[in-house]
Write an enzyme that holds these catalytic residues in place. Structure first.
Site, PDB file in Angstrom:
ATOM      1  N   CYS A   1       0.757  -1.087   0.280  1.00 17.83           N
ATOM      2  CA  CYS A   1      -0.138  -0.048   0.201  1.00 17.83           C
ATOM      3  C   CYS A   1       1.126   1.419   0.020  1.00 17.83           C
ATOM      4  O   CYS A   1       1.782   1.588   1.629  1.00 17.83           O
ATOM      5  CB  CYS A   1      -1.004   0.029   1.514  1.00 17.83           C
ATOM      6  SG  CYS A   1      -1.671   1.323   1.715  1.00 17.83           S
TER       7      CYS A   1
ATOM      8  N   CYS B   1       0.376   3.366   2.871  1.00 18.56           N
ATOM      9  CA  CYS B   1       0.620   2.781   4.417  1.00 18.56           C
ATOM     10  C   CYS B   1       2.322   3.697   4.028  1.00 18.56           C
ATOM     11  O   CYS B   1       2.416   3.653   5.531  1.00 18.56           O
ATOM     12  CB  CYS B   1       0.420   1.715   4.374  1.00 18.56           C
ATOM     13  SG  CYS B   1      -1.318   1.555   4.214  1.00 18.56           S
TER      14      CYS B   1
END
Length: 101
Positions: free
Chosen positions: A29, A32
């Site tokens: 991600c 993230c």
């Protein structure tokens, strides 16, 4: 203190006392990965007054389901085991401090 990684084995024990900020994330991600250095900086700044932890949703899908994580990063603030606040998406250090206040 360093940002620690939680699993279903130790999650409840770690989040049961004091202020804990949990980042639900995944290695693939992009947002993230953008959140990670913000958490590291916040951890250094707060000096252990708040535990900052991460849960990899791919490794711990049961925890993600338990807290209704549908998008990542999802950040959840706990106080003495109870959910205090939840935010989805990359959050600034100031926004995270406000969640924990």
């Amino acid at each position: 203190m360093a940002v620690s990684h939680l699993s279903k084995v130790d999650f409840d024990a770690v989040t049961s006392e004091g202020l804990v900020l949990v980042d639900f994330w995944a290695t693939w991600c992009g947002p993230c990965r953008m959140q990670a250095p913000i958490l590291e900086k916040l951890d250094a700044e707060l000096g252990g007054s708040v535990k900052i932890c991460k849960v990899d949703v791919d490794e711990e899908p049961e925890l993600a389901r338990r807290f209704g994580v549908m998008s990542i990063p999802t950040l959840v603030a706990f106080k003495d085991g109870q959910v205090k606040a939840t935010r989805v998406g990359v959050q600034s250090a100031d926004a995270l401090k406000a969640m924990l206040a």
